[in-house]
Design a protein around this motif. Structure first.
Motif: not given
Ligand SMILES: [Zn+2]
Length: 470
Positions: A65, A159, A247, A328
């Protein structure tokens, strides 16, 4: 290359062994390899013997990610595929799977336009191997038809979002999940209830409550947990479509996911996975109240949570309910882009840097301070991301035939994190001042040493596109 005398750690166990590498791949893993292999592997002096005494030899990290060079609201993340993958490499990550930004309106949500655009951003720039998750923000006949072309492009996951302008409705999510299940594509989902967070944001802004303090209050834990429960129900309705939830940040979401797992066929073969991130494991929401607007440094979505959420996430990571740790990574400069949130937190670009510290944070905060087994650290940072996203056993383990992506990690080295140590192209680190035990001292990518003692040695574009398979 022969790596001698290290402790080789995989998800299955750890042992003293030497690792022999030839042509970028691992050839053999066994104790005492030098005795019979030096002469043929290192003939002509072209090879290298590395003494890894006292070091752990880990599979290179697989970060599932990141958001390199992402364009959001007219702003570009400060790390591109060159600088961002240097930072990853210096932290012991040898593979990233990047999440794309939404396409321009004129592309009408084309999935293929996104993949082509991202090759333009990453090819010739990345210094470690990289793959892409697709992204879908329009569910139409056209985009559903394009889905079947993604695996041919090496993209086996994509996603969707339940918030932001590109969010999908429940109806669209259900249509999408039916199709991804048929195709074997793994959808990744950002779970937050858009009505709750946008309604709370509007109310806070109207009441003049515009500092970073209100960011976590506008995205409470139930805002995430509701979306987790809803998307798991939709996946169940789609025939138990496999799903990957990015996440995960709250204990409430873990509770909802556990309930979904116990409710139906999901219980016997859970077809969904939860990811969490180092920031949710190590930081908490008190940071939003830091002086001088420094709370903006932590403005990310979902937000940092409370200490009890952190504890619950560590527990779930240890016992297997959470499968992966991705960063992330989505950096913005505090002195520049983040200042847009100075008078109104809703105007601040979301995201923070983290790609470089993932292994060190998991080791120090997990293995050292919370007795997370080293094998489990390797599993959540490398093996499971590789397996879930179609890269295993090429990536994610140390075994004959696998790519020689390795990290030499010093488990005893102590260090205080400070921004100037890091290679991320951004003006701060959220982990400033943290005392860590354990640090990567060398990174090897396909048999090439690309980082040693914090210095990066690889050339731009040496990273290869990972054409993933179903
Ligand atoms: Zn992200």
């Amino acid at each position: 290359m022969l790596i001698k005398n290290g402790t080789v750690v995989t998800a299955q166990g750890q042992r003293r062994a030497d690792v022999l590498v030839r042509d970028g791949r691992i050839v053999e893993v066994a104790p005492g390899l030098h005795a019979h292999t030096d002469s043929r592997s290192l003939e002509g002096g072209a090879g290298e013997i590395i003494d890894a005494s006292g070091l752990l030899v880990l599979p290179g990290g697989v970060d599932p990610h990141t958001h390199m060079d992402i364009l959001v609201g007219g702003l570009r993340a400060t790390d591109d595929f060159y600088t961002g993958t240097i930072a990853a490499a210096c932290g012991g990550t040898t593979t990233i799977i990047d999440h794309m930004g939404f396409g321009p309106p004129e592309a009408a949500g084309s999935l293929i336009e996104r993949v082509e655009t991202y090759h333009g951003l990453a090819d010739g720039r990345a210094v470690i191997d990289y793959g892409f998750h697709g992204v879908i923000d329009h569910v139409t006949e056209d985009t559903l038809a394009e889905l079947s072309a993604l695996p041919g492009l090496g993209v086996t996951s994509l996603k969707f979002y339940m918030t932001y302008d590109g969010r999908l409705s429940d109806e669209d999510i259900l249509r999408l999940l039916v199709r991804t299940r048929e195709l074997g594509i793994l959808p990744c989902v950002h779970c937050e209830n858009h009505a709750i967070l946008s309604g709370l944001q509007e109310r806070f802004v109207a009441e003049g409550k515009r500092t970073a303090h209100y960011h976590p209050l506008s995205r409470p834990d139930y805002c995430e947990a509701e979306a987790v429960g809803r998307v798991l129900a939709l996946a169940h309705a789609a025939g138990d479509a496999p799903l990957y939830i990015v996440h995960t940040s709250t204990a409430a979401s873990l509770k909802v996911a556990a309930a979904a797992g116990a409710a139906g066929p999901l219980a016997s073969s859970p077809s969904w996975f939860l990811e969490t991130c180092p920031q949710y494991l190590t930081l908490d929401e008190a940071l939003y109240d830091a002086a001088d607007d420094e709370g903006l440094k932590y403005l990310m979505s979902p937000p940092l949570r409370r200490a009890q959420d952190r504890d619950a996430l560590w527990q779930a990571l240890a016992d297997g309910r959470v499968s992966t740790v991705g960063t992330d990574h989505c950096p913005w400069n505090f002195a520049d882009e983040k200042q847009r949130g100075r008078t109104d937190f809703t105007k601040c670009p979301n995201g923070a840097p983290g790609v470089e510290l993932r292994l060190a944070l998991l080791h120090s905060e997990g293995v050292v301070r919370r007795a997370l087994p080293l094998e489990r650290m390797v599993e959540v940072c490398s093996t499971l991301p590789a397996r879930i996203f179609g890269l295993y056993p090429r990536k994610g383990t140390i075994a004959p035939g696998s790519d020689a992506d390795l990290v030499l990690f010093d488990p005893e080295r102590t260090l205080t994190v400070t921004h100037s140590l890091l290679h991320e192209n951004v003006d701060y680190t959220p982990y400033e001042g943290m005392e860590l035990v354990g640090w990567p001292v060398a990174t090897i990518s396909r048999g090439e040493i690309i980082m040693r003692d914090g210095e990066f040695y690889g050339a731009p574009g040496r990273g290869r596109y990972l054409h993933r398979t179903l």
